[in-house]
Write an enzyme that holds these catalytic residues in place. Structure first.
Site, PDB file in Angstrom:
ATOM      1  N   TYR A   1       0.823  -1.211   0.000  1.00 29.52           N
ATOM      2  CA  TYR A   1       0.000   0.000   0.000  1.00 29.52           C
ATOM      3  C   TYR A   1       0.858   1.263   0.000  1.00 29.52           C
ATOM      4  O   TYR A   1       0.461   2.296   0.513  1.00 29.52           O
ATOM      5  CB  TYR A   1      -0.923   0.032   1.221  1.00 29.52           C
TER       6      TYR A   1
ATOM      7  N   LYS B   1       5.549 -14.343   2.105  1.00 31.46           N
ATOM      8  CA  LYS B   1       5.239 -15.037   0.850  1.00 31.46           C
ATOM      9  C   LYS B   1       6.503 -14.999  -0.003  1.00 31.46           C
ATOM     10  O   LYS B   1       6.486 -14.705  -1.198  1.00 31.46           O
ATOM     11  CB  LYS B   1       4.054 -14.373   0.134  1.00 31.46           C
TER      12      LYS B   1
ATOM     13  N   ASP C   1      -0.547 -18.144   2.658  1.00 35.83           N
ATOM     14  CA  ASP C   1      -1.629 -19.062   2.302  1.00 35.83           C
ATOM     15  C   ASP C   1      -1.742 -20.181   3.334  1.00 35.83           C
ATOM     16  O   ASP C   1      -2.844 -20.546   3.762  1.00 35.83           O
ATOM     17  CB  ASP C   1      -1.433 -19.618   0.889  1.00 35.83           C
TER      18      ASP C   1
ATOM     19  N   ASP D   1      -9.111  -9.626   9.058  1.00 38.46           N
ATOM     20  CA  ASP D   1     -10.547  -9.820   8.831  1.00 38.46           C
ATOM     21  C   ASP D   1     -10.936 -11.276   9.062  1.00 38.46           C
ATOM     22  O   ASP D   1     -11.989 -11.573   9.640  1.00 38.46           O
ATOM     23  CB  ASP D   1     -10.928  -9.397   7.411  1.00 38.46           C
TER      24      ASP D   1
END
Length: 359
Positions: free
Chosen positions: A139, A190, A223, A251
């Site tokens: 971001y 990742k 993941d 979330d």
């Protein structure tokens, strides 16, 4: 003489207006009971309504205006008729980045009276703090679009990982883990696919870990982390992840704890060079805005985090005890928790609980 803290209240959009009003009502009741401090609240009408009137969600000098405050209480931003990237970058990120609120902290646990959707999970099995890098990463705002409208139109989104930025969030996360009973940190990455920025992330994690020999740590690909959060929540405690990964995982964490309507956030500038901002994570939720059924618990928990940050630890603890007292009563559950209570009923009960719980 009672201490006074200057608070900037930015309700924003949708249910943000409703829950911030509830949060301020609760804080006013708390200060009347406590007597040791006061909150001097200034309201700002920044948000989508202002965008429709003026073309901007907040003034150009908005972030500088906020520097005069001790803390910021933020509701939500976003409206159905305005593209989400305009509202996010026009308000929330336009505050977080200039004020260098680089540590986003999201506690998650199963509160009394609330059931996790995970079968067989007990409250103590899910008690996490997710630390999110909050100013760079995916971001960072780097990228662009070219050849618009043509078949070969291109768009780039560049994730920025700096040694300074990764080191400071990693050190913050290890310190957070050290402060908790289990002294355990999971670093989410990742780096198998993102072989530059997140390999740097991994390397810095290992470097910083040497400064914290009393903290045990492990590493998970993002993941695989979703699987671990769902199938083995008790194996986790403190978690650190990039801006994007932690945004998504938090979330999921809120859902696993029962509802996104109970999840708080702190956007911290740990240096104190600028004020920190506190917000519930549920967003503007226009589908229920104006119905009086938004869950204010996330805002009450967020307000407790704000008080803790300001140094009012006893008042923050009182807020948490009142929150647990209220959520334990299923008749005070709002629709997101499967109940029928209104925002006002939960707020009134919370204020009553503040007077009942031990100071």
């Amino acid at each position: 003489m009672a201490k006074s803290y200057r608070i900037a209240a930015i309700p924003g959009d949708g249910i943000g207006v409703e829950v911030i009003a509830a949060g301020l009502e609760v804080l006013e009741a708390l200060t009347a009971l406590d007597g040791g401090f006061q909150l001097d609240v200034t309201h700002f009408d920044w948000g989508s309504d202002r965008f429709r009137r003026t073309g901007s969600l907040m003034p150009a000098d908005g972030a500088d205006t906020l520097r005069a405050f001790d803390a910021i209480l933020f509701g939500a931003v976003g409206a159905p008729d305005i593209p989400d990237h305009l509202t996010l970058w026009g308000l929330r990120l336009a505050i977080c980045q200039p004020l260098d609120q680089y540590a986003n902290v999201r506690p998650t646990r199963i509160l009394p009276g609330i059931r996790s959707p995970l079968a067989g999970v007990r409250p103590g099995d899910l008690d996490w703090v997710i630390v999110r890098e909050n100013t760079e990463g995916e971001y960072a705002g780097q990228g662009g679009r070219s050849h618009r409208g043509l078949p070969h139109e291109a768009a780039t989104e560049v994730a920025i990982f700096t040694r300074a930025g990764v080191t400071r969030i990693m050190r913050f996360a290890f310190e957070m883990a050290r402060s908790r009973p289990r002294k355990k940190l999971t670093v989410v990455t990742k780096s198998n696919a993102q072989r530059f920025g997140l390999v740097l992330w991994d390397e810095i994690a290992a470097e910083v870990a040497r400064e914290f020999p009393d903290v045990s740590w492990d590493k998970m690909l993002v993941d695989a982390m979703t699987v671990r959060m769902t199938l083995n929540p008790a194996s986790l405690d403190t978690i650190v992840a990039t801006n994007l990964h932690a945004d998504i995982l938090s979330d999921l964490a809120a859902a696993l704890a029962g509802s996104i309507g109970i999840a708080p956030t702190a956007n911290l500038n740990p240096t104190g060079a600028a004020p920190s901002m506190f917000e519930p994570i549920h967003g503007s939720a226009f589908d229920i805005a104006g119905k009086g059924i938004a869950n204010p618990i996330a805002t009450f928990w967020t307000a407790a985090m704000m008080l803790e940050h300001l140094g009012e630890k006893a008042a923050a603890a009182r807020m948490i005890r009142a929150m647990e007292y209220v959520t334990a009563d299923p008749t005070l559950h709002t629709p997101d928790l499967g109940g029928n209570a209104s925002t006002k009923q939960v707020t009134d009960a919370f204020i009553a609980a503040l007077a009942e719980v031990e100071a």
